[in-house]
Design a protein around this motif. Structure first.
Motif, PDB file in Angstrom:
ATOM      1  N   GLU A 381      57.381   1.914  12.852  1.00 44.83           N
ATOM      2  CA  GLU A 381      57.309   3.301  13.313  1.00 44.83           C
ATOM      3  C   GLU A 381      56.197   3.556  14.331  1.00 44.83           C
ATOM      4  OE1 GLU A 381      55.154   3.146   9.250  1.00 44.83           O
ATOM      5  OE2 GLU A 381      56.926   2.285  10.219  1.00 44.83           O
ATOM      6  N   TRP A 382      55.221   2.648  14.397  1.00 40.05           N
ATOM      7  CA  TRP A 382      54.098   2.861  15.312  1.00 40.05           C
ATOM      8  C   TRP A 382      54.473   2.633  16.771  1.00 40.05           C
ATOM      9  CZ3 TRP A 382      49.946   5.426  13.901  1.00 40.05           C
ATOM     10  CH2 TRP A 382      49.662   5.522  12.544  1.00 40.05           C
ATOM     11  N   TRP A 383      55.686   2.120  17.022  1.00 38.39           N
ATOM     12  CA  TRP A 383      56.168   2.078  18.401  1.00 38.39           C
ATOM     13  C   TRP A 383      56.340   3.484  18.967  1.00 38.39           C
ATOM     14  CZ3 TRP A 383      55.886  -1.945  21.399  1.00 38.39           C
ATOM     15  CH2 TRP A 383      55.945  -3.233  20.860  1.00 38.39           C
ATOM     16  N   MET A 384      56.416   4.473  18.077  1.00 36.02           N
ATOM     17  CA  MET A 384      56.541   5.857  18.537  1.00 36.02           C
ATOM     18  C   MET A 384      55.323   6.311  19.339  1.00 36.02           C
ATOM     19  SD  MET A 384      58.316   7.788  15.284  1.00 36.02           S
ATOM     20  CE  MET A 384      57.890   9.400  15.964  1.00 36.02           C
ATOM     21  N   VAL A 385      54.191   5.619  19.152  1.00 38.82           N
ATOM     22  CA  VAL A 385      53.009   5.957  19.957  1.00 38.82           C
ATOM     23  C   VAL A 385      53.343   5.842  21.447  1.00 38.82           C
ATOM     24  CG1 VAL A 385      50.667   5.237  20.554  1.00 38.82           C
ATOM     25  CG2 VAL A 385      51.378   5.314  18.150  1.00 38.82           C
ATOM     26  N   LEU A 386      54.130   4.832  21.815  1.00 43.67           N
ATOM     27  CA  LEU A 386      54.489   4.635  23.220  1.00 43.67           C
ATOM     28  C   LEU A 386      55.467   5.704  23.707  1.00 43.67           C
ATOM     29  CD1 LEU A 386      54.888   0.739  23.389  1.00 43.67           C
ATOM     30  CD2 LEU A 386      52.923   2.141  24.051  1.00 43.67           C
ATOM     31  N   SER A 387      56.500   5.963  22.910  1.00 40.93           N
ATOM     32  CA  SER A 387      57.478   6.970  23.347  1.00 40.93           C
ATOM     33  C   SER A 387      56.852   8.355  23.419  1.00 40.93           C
ATOM     34  CB  SER A 387      58.680   6.981  22.390  1.00 40.93           C
ATOM     35  OG  SER A 387      58.301   7.392  21.084  1.00 40.93           O
ATOM     36  N   LEU A 388      55.965   8.664  22.484  1.00 41.00           N
ATOM     37  CA  LEU A 388      55.292   9.963  22.507  1.00 41.00           C
ATOM     38  C   LEU A 388      54.268  10.039  23.642  1.00 41.00           C
ATOM     39  CD1 LEU A 388      54.827  10.497  18.661  1.00 41.00           C
ATOM     40  CD2 LEU A 388      56.350  11.767  20.179  1.00 41.00           C
ATOM     41  N   SER A 389      53.768   8.885  24.085  1.00 41.01           N
ATOM     42  CA  SER A 389      52.883   8.884  25.244  1.00 41.01           C
ATOM     43  C   SER A 389      53.636   9.329  26.495  1.00 41.01           C
ATOM     44  CB  SER A 389      52.293   7.489  25.457  1.00 41.01           C
ATOM     45  OG  SER A 389      51.424   7.141  24.389  1.00 41.01           O
ATOM     46  N   LEU A 390      54.911   8.940  26.600  1.00 47.34           N
ATOM     47  CA  LEU A 390      55.742   9.449  27.691  1.00 47.34           C
ATOM     48  C   LEU A 390      55.854  10.965  27.610  1.00 47.34           C
ATOM     49  CD1 LEU A 390      58.777   6.988  28.019  1.00 47.34           C
ATOM     50  CD2 LEU A 390      57.030   7.465  29.731  1.00 47.34           C
ATOM     51  N   VAL A 391      56.047  11.470  26.396  1.00 47.00           N
ATOM     52  CA  VAL A 391      56.130  12.914  26.200  1.00 47.00           C
ATOM     53  C   VAL A 391      54.848  13.591  26.666  1.00 47.00           C
ATOM     54  CG1 VAL A 391      56.308  14.746  24.468  1.00 47.00           C
ATOM     55  CG2 VAL A 391      57.769  12.733  24.294  1.00 47.00           C
ATOM     56  N   GLY A 392      53.700  13.055  26.254  1.00 52.87           N
ATOM     57  CA  GLY A 392      52.424  13.660  26.620  1.00 52.87           C
ATOM     58  C   GLY A 392      52.154  13.593  28.110  1.00 52.87           C
ATOM     59  N   GLY A 393      52.403  12.422  28.700  1.00 54.44           N
ATOM     60  CA  GLY A 393      52.165  12.284  30.129  1.00 54.44           C
ATOM     61  C   GLY A 393      53.028  13.217  30.955  1.00 54.44           C
ATOM     62  N   GLY A 394      54.269  13.389  30.561  1.00 53.97           N
ATOM     63  CA  GLY A 394      55.137  14.316  31.283  1.00 53.97           C
ATOM     64  C   GLY A 394      54.775  15.757  31.049  1.00 53.97           C
ATOM     65  N   GLN A 395      54.431  16.073  29.815  1.00 54.28           N
ATOM     66  CA  GLN A 395      54.127  17.457  29.466  1.00 54.28           C
ATOM     67  C   GLN A 395      52.934  18.006  30.247  1.00 54.28           C
ATOM     68  OE1 GLN A 395      53.619  17.993  25.265  1.00 54.28           O
ATOM     69  NE2 GLN A 395      53.005  20.136  25.432  1.00 54.28           N
ATOM     70  N   GLY A 396      51.943  17.171  30.483  1.00 58.37           N
ATOM     71  CA  GLY A 396      50.782  17.623  31.236  1.00 58.37           C
ATOM     72  C   GLY A 396      51.118  18.039  32.655  1.00 58.37           C
ATOM     73  N   SER A 397      52.211  17.497  33.196  1.00 55.65           N
ATOM     74  CA  SER A 397      52.631  17.830  34.555  1.00 55.65           C
ATOM     75  C   SER A 397      53.548  19.045  34.596  1.00 55.65           C
ATOM     76  CB  SER A 397      53.360  16.627  35.180  1.00 55.65           C
ATOM     77  OG  SER A 397      52.513  15.503  35.240  1.00 55.65           O
ATOM     78  N   VAL A 398      53.736  19.683  33.460  1.00 57.03           N
ATOM     79  CA  VAL A 398      54.640  20.837  33.398  1.00 57.03           C
ATOM     80  C   VAL A 398      53.889  22.151  33.255  1.00 57.03           C
ATOM     81  CG1 VAL A 398      56.506  21.929  32.073  1.00 57.03           C
ATOM     82  CG2 VAL A 398      56.509  19.452  32.425  1.00 57.03           C
ATOM     83  N   ILE A 399      52.986  22.234  32.280  1.00 62.52           N
ATOM     84  CA  ILE A 399      52.447  23.538  31.878  1.00 62.52           C
ATOM     85  C   ILE A 399      51.572  24.164  32.953  1.00 62.52           C
ATOM     86  CG2 ILE A 399      51.026  24.724  30.184  1.00 62.52           C
ATOM     87  CD1 ILE A 399      51.898  22.588  28.145  1.00 62.52           C
ATOM     88  N   SER A 400      50.486  23.483  33.348  1.00 68.43           N
ATOM     89  CA  SER A 400      49.590  24.098  34.325  1.00 68.43           C
ATOM     90  C   SER A 400      50.211  24.229  35.717  1.00 68.43           C
ATOM     91  CB  SER A 400      48.254  23.343  34.382  1.00 68.43           C
ATOM     92  OG  SER A 400      48.445  21.985  34.700  1.00 68.43           O
TER      93      SER A 400
END
Length: 483
Positions: A381-400
């Motif tokens: 399940e710790w492979w989710m760290v990588l997939s969620l990193s994609l989520v975080g990296g993309g999300q930062g380019s959306v909100i601000s």
């Protein structure tokens, strides 16, 4: 020539040249960090709250959504009446929440805490618009987005650490109490640096001759109540649907009240009173589209870390600290990408937001696939760290960047209220999204005798749908702006 008044004295400076502007930004970001920490830190505390207070699924849903609901409604109703009073209300209610004897008292404190957050947050976006211009404004919004990422990163880890140190009952209480010293720090900074604290501003703007009831009337309390009850009616069926006949009819009531709120706002303005929301602001296409994009995005994206915490703790048996650590790389990447996107949005425009959304959506798809693979084939399940990193990296380019683009062409007459309206859409979207998505997860878990992986996948599926809808509006806005 437009001028601003310095926070340090009464000297007037041309807009964007006030030497105190960066100190003002520090105060604003401290308040923002505090209000968002209260959202992210509670994610890993939900199982401990359930066990410590004997809370039901409905109770923990209200812990999440009740704060976001009052946060959003008060946000736009308060307008510019908040600042230090909001921080004080927020800090005191955080302390009260930490000593709550039962779930009802906890949720009451969280509602009041949302009121405090709603009072203090309108200052943020509005003052960035007021004190910054050009590339500096984009940088300021980049720091704004970085603060969001930092609060998301620190909250779950800090919450997990406090639960590890304090145990199941004391630990979740510490996650509430930790906001109190942060609030005191923000008040101290505000007294030192913040321009014209609440009481002098209200005295100057309203005039000494106005009484408290006239002052409250200028804040459109009736509009706030109508909107608040409307959103509550929409949330309630998803919170309390079990065994309650006819509860879904409240959705119709919510829709009716939303229509009534629009009519009230128009009538309130027509009679010469300042409305809670001047609906003419939505005539600006970039603002209208950006607000829809933000509302849909927050309706989905905010629930990700709630589901991750539930999955790792209740589904896989990990500790709160382990569950909180899963999102550290994602949150750090979100903070970095927010800063970079804030600097590039003035050059590339809506493309920055669209690319960020596509990266986030790819991370969501990968996360769903990994949860399924973990259940079916025993993938770690710790492979989710990588997939969620994609989520975080993309999300930062959306909100601000979306905030920058949404507010870029707002007429000066709406500069003060536009930021509050945008944030209100985000917070109400958050409240509805948390209610709907957690309700679907719990209904799938208990109603169909499914296991945690399937229930979490169902929740992630709804998040994915909301993010795709937001992407559709972003692409449409990009094409219309090019045309």
């Amino acid at each position: 020539m437009e001028v601003t008044t310095s926070a340090a004295n009464q000297t007037e400076y041309p807009a964007g040249q006030d030497p105190a502007r960066w100190r003002v930004l520090i105060v604003l970001l401290t308040a923002l960090f505090m209000s968002l920490l209260s959202v992210s830190i509670v994610n890993v505390a939900l199982p401990s709250i359930q066990s410590g207070l004997g809370a039901s699924n409905s109770d923990v849903q209200w812990v999440l959504s009740g704060y976001a609901l009052t946060f959003g409604v008060i946000l736009v109703a308060a307008g510019r009446a908040g600042d230090l009073l909001g921080i004080a209300i927020y800090s005191i209610s955080a302390a009260v929440a930490g000593f709550a004897p039962n779930a009802e008292a906890l949720n009451a404190a969280r509602f009041i805490q949302g009121i405090g957050a709603g009072l203090l947050n309108p200052q943020g976006v509005g003052m960035i618009q007021q004190y910054f211009r050009g590339t500096e404004r984009a940088r300021a919004f980049g720091y704004f987005g970085s603060t969001v990422g930092l609060a998301v990163a620190i909250g779950p880890v800090l919450g997990g650490l406090l639960i590890r140190l304090g145990g199941a009952d004391l630990g979740w209480r510490l996650t509430m109490l930790v906001n109190f010293p942060v609030g005191l720090f923000a008040i101290i900074l505000g007294l030192m640096w913040f321009p014209r604290p609440l009481f002098s501003r209200v005295r100057d703007e309203m005039g000494n001759k106005l009484g408290i009831f006239k002052t409250l009337a200028t804040l459109d309390p009736i509009g706030a109540v109508i909107l608040g009850v409307a959103v509550w009616a929409i949330l309630f069926p998803f919170m309390e649907s079990s065994g309650t006949p006819g509860v879904w009819s409240l959705l119709l009531l919510g829709a009716f009240l939303l229509a009534a709120w629009v009519l009230w706002e128009r009538r309130h303005k027509a009679t010469g009173h300042p409305p809670m929301v001047d609906l003419n602001i939505f005539a600006t296409a970039s603002f209208r589209n950006g607000t829809i994009i933000a509302t849909l995005w927050f309706m989905g994206i905010t629930s990700i870390w709630v589901l991750v915490a539930l999955y790792f703790q209740s589904g896989l048996g990990h500790s709160a600290l382990a569950a909180g650590s899963v999102g550290i790389p994602a949150a750090l990447l979100s903070s970095i990408s927010a800063t970079l996107a804030g600097r590039s949005v003035s050059v590339y425009g809506r493309k920055v937001v669209v690319i960020g959304m596509m990266v986030t959506i790819s991370g969501l798809v990968a996360t769903i696939a990994l949860i399924w693979a973990t259940e079916q084939w025993g993938t770690n399940e710790w492979w989710m760290v990588l997939s969620l990193s994609l989520v975080g990296g993309g999300q930062g380019s959306v909100i601000s960047p979306n905030q920058t683009l949404t507010l870029a062409h707002v007429p000066q007459a709406y500069a003060g209220s536009s930021g509050a309206v945008l944030q209100t859409g985000q917070r109400i979207g958050t409240a509805i999204g948390l209610a709907v998505i957690t309700a679907i997860v719990f209904a799938t878990l208990h109603g169909t005798n499914a296991d945690w992986p399937l229930s979490i996948v169902a929740g992630f599926g709804v998040i994915l749908a909301m993010c795709l809808a937001s992407l559709g509006f972003a692409v449409a806005d990009q094409r219309s702006s090019q045309a």
